[in-house]
Design an enzyme around this catalytic site. Structure first.
Site, short mmCIF file in Angstrom:
data_model
loop_
_atom_site.label_atom_id
_atom_site.label_comp_id
_atom_site.label_asym_id
_atom_site.label_seq_id
_atom_site.Cartn_x
_atom_site.Cartn_y
_atom_site.Cartn_z
N ASN A 110 -59.95 -47.26 -48.45
CA ASN A 110 -60.80 -46.81 -49.56
C ASN A 110 -62.24 -47.25 -49.31
O ASN A 110 -62.47 -48.29 -48.70
CB ASN A 110 -60.31 -47.43 -50.86
CG ASN A 110 -61.13 -47.01 -52.07
OD1 ASN A 110 -61.43 -45.83 -52.25
ND2 ASN A 110 -61.51 -47.96 -52.91
N HIS A 112 -65.63 -48.26 -51.46
CA HIS A 112 -66.00 -48.66 -52.82
C HIS A 112 -67.49 -49.01 -52.85
O HIS A 112 -67.97 -49.74 -51.98
CB HIS A 112 -65.16 -49.86 -53.26
CG HIS A 112 -65.46 -50.29 -54.66
ND1 HIS A 112 -64.94 -49.62 -55.76
CD2 HIS A 112 -66.26 -51.27 -55.14
CE1 HIS A 112 -65.41 -50.20 -56.86
NE2 HIS A 112 -66.20 -51.19 -56.51
N SER A 139 -68.28 -51.32 -49.58
CA SER A 139 -67.18 -51.97 -48.86
C SER A 139 -66.13 -50.92 -48.48
O SER A 139 -65.82 -50.05 -49.28
CB SER A 139 -66.47 -53.01 -49.74
OG SER A 139 -67.38 -53.93 -50.30
N ASP A 148 -59.03 -52.44 -55.99
CA ASP A 148 -60.24 -52.77 -55.23
C ASP A 148 -60.19 -54.19 -54.67
O ASP A 148 -61.23 -54.80 -54.39
CB ASP A 148 -61.50 -52.58 -56.10
CG ASP A 148 -61.72 -51.13 -56.49
OD1 ASP A 148 -61.36 -50.24 -55.70
OD2 ASP A 148 -62.25 -50.88 -57.60
C1 GAR Z 1 -68.80 -42.88 -53.51
O1 GAR Z 1 -69.93 -43.62 -53.89
C2 GAR Z 1 -67.59 -43.78 -53.41
O2 GAR Z 1 -67.90 -45.05 -52.92
C3 GAR Z 1 -67.15 -43.84 -54.84
O3 GAR Z 1 -67.32 -42.52 -55.32
C4 GAR Z 1 -68.39 -41.91 -54.62
C5 GAR Z 1 -67.89 -40.60 -54.05
O4 GAR Z 1 -68.93 -39.87 -53.49
N1 GAR Z 1 -65.80 -44.28 -54.95
C6 GAR Z 1 -65.35 -45.00 -55.96
O5 GAR Z 1 -66.05 -45.35 -56.89
C7 GAR Z 1 -63.88 -45.35 -55.87
N2 GAR Z 1 -63.52 -46.20 -56.95
P1 GAR Z 1 -68.64 -38.65 -52.54
O6 GAR Z 1 -67.65 -37.76 -53.28
O7 GAR Z 1 -69.97 -37.97 -52.37
O8 GAR Z 1 -68.08 -39.18 -51.26
#
Ligand code: GAR
Length: 232
Positions: A110, A112, A139, A148
Site C-alpha cells: 500500500n 499512504h 510511505s 496502515d
Molecule cells: C494517494 O495520495 C494515496 O497515497 C492515497 O490516495 C491517493 C490516491 O491518489 N491513499 C490513501 O490515502 C490510502 N489510505 P491516486 O488515485 O492519484 O493514485
C-alpha cells in the site's frame, strides 16, 4: 528475457499512482506485468488510464454487497482469477479485513500519504498541517491487519513550507509517491525485499535508522546501482 511479475492493482479514484506504475512498466524500468486494474468505483478515472494502456479493468462495487466480509471474499475471487504474485493498493480507499489481508500476506503493498506511523487513516495532509510537523511525506508498506501499520518498505520526506495548504502539500507529497511506489514494486519484483521480525530488509539489510529501509535518497540513480540490469 527476464520474467515479469504478475501484478493486480486496486484503485478507487484518480489513479495517478497507477499511472506512474504504468509509465515505468512501459519503459522497462519495472519488470512487472499489470494483469488487471480493479476498482470499487465505476467512475474512477484510473480505469480510463488503465484502458488507455491496454490493461484489463474490472469494477467491483462494494455497495452491492451486504457486508464488508462478502465484498472482501468477492474481491479475492476476482483478483485470484489473475494469479498475481503481488497485489498493489494504489489509492484503494476501502478497509480490507483480516481474511483478505492474510490471504495476500507478504504480497500486498500500500501507499499512504504520510510518514507512518504518523497520521494513519484519512485527511493526512490536513492533520499534518494542524499538528505543526516540519516534515511530512509518504510511505510504502506491506499490508497487515493493523490499519496502515504494516512493515514499512520505503518513505519519502517532504518538508512542510510556510503558507502550505493541504492541497499544496498533497501535490508535493504525490510527486514523491510517484517516485517511491514504483521503486518499492521494483525491489519486490527483483526479489530483494524480505520481512523479518516485522522489519523489511532490502538486499538482506535494514537500510536506515528507525527501522526504515530507505529515505528518499535511495531513489537517486547512483544509490540503486544497476540493480535492474544485474537481474536481466
Ligand atoms: C494517494 O495520495 C494515496 O497515497 C492515497 O490516495 C491517493 C490516491 O491518489 N491513499 C490513501 O490515502 C490510502 N489510505 P491516486 O488515485 O492519484 O493514485
Amino acid at each position: 528475457m527476464r520474467r515479469l511479475l504478475d501484478v493486480v492493482v486496486l484503485i478507487s479514484g484518480r489513479g495517478s499512482n497507477l499511472q506512474s506504475i504504468i509509465d515505468q512498466t512501459r519503459t522497462g524500468a519495472l519488470p512487472i506485468q499489470i494483469r488487471a486494474v480493479v476498482s470499487n468505483r465505476a467512475d474512477a478515472y484510473g480505469l480510463v488510464r488503465a484502458q488507455a494502456a491496454g490493461v484489463p479493468t474490472r469494477v467491483l462495487d462494494h455497495r452491492q454487497f451486504p457486508s464488508r466480509g462478502q465484498f472482501d471474499q468477492a474481491l479475492m475471487a476476482l483478483i485470484d482469477e489473475y494469479s498475481p504474485q503481488l497485489v498493489v493498493l494504489a489509492g484503494f480507499m476501502r478497509i480490507l479485513g483480516r481474511d483478505f489481508v492474510e490471504h495476500y500476506a507478504g504480497r500486498l503493498m500500500n501507499i499512504h500519504p504520510s510518514l507512518l506511523p504518523a497520521f494513519p487513516g484519512l485527511h493526512t495532509h490536513e492533520r499534518a498541517l494542524e499538528s505543526g510537523v516540519a516534515q511530512h511525506g509518504a510511505s510504502v508498506h506491506f499490508v497487515t491487519p493493523d490499519l496502515d501499520g504494516g512493515p514499512i518498505i520505503v518513505q519519502a520526506e517532504v518538508p512542510v513550507l510556510a503558507g502550505d495548504t493541504p492541497d499544496r502539500l498533497a501535490e508535493r507529497v504525490l510527486k514523491e509517491e510517484h517516485r517511491i511506489f514504483p521503486l518499492a514494486i521494483r525491489w519486490f519484483a527483483e526479489g530483494r525485499l524480505q520481512v523479518r521480525a516485522g522489519q523489511v530488509l532490502l538486499d538482506g539489510e535494514v537500510r536506515a535508522e528507525q527501522g526504515l529501509v530507505a529515505r528518499p535518497v535511495v531513489a537517486t540513480p547512483t544509490s540503486t546501482p544497476g540493480a535492474a540490469q544485474q537481474r536481466e
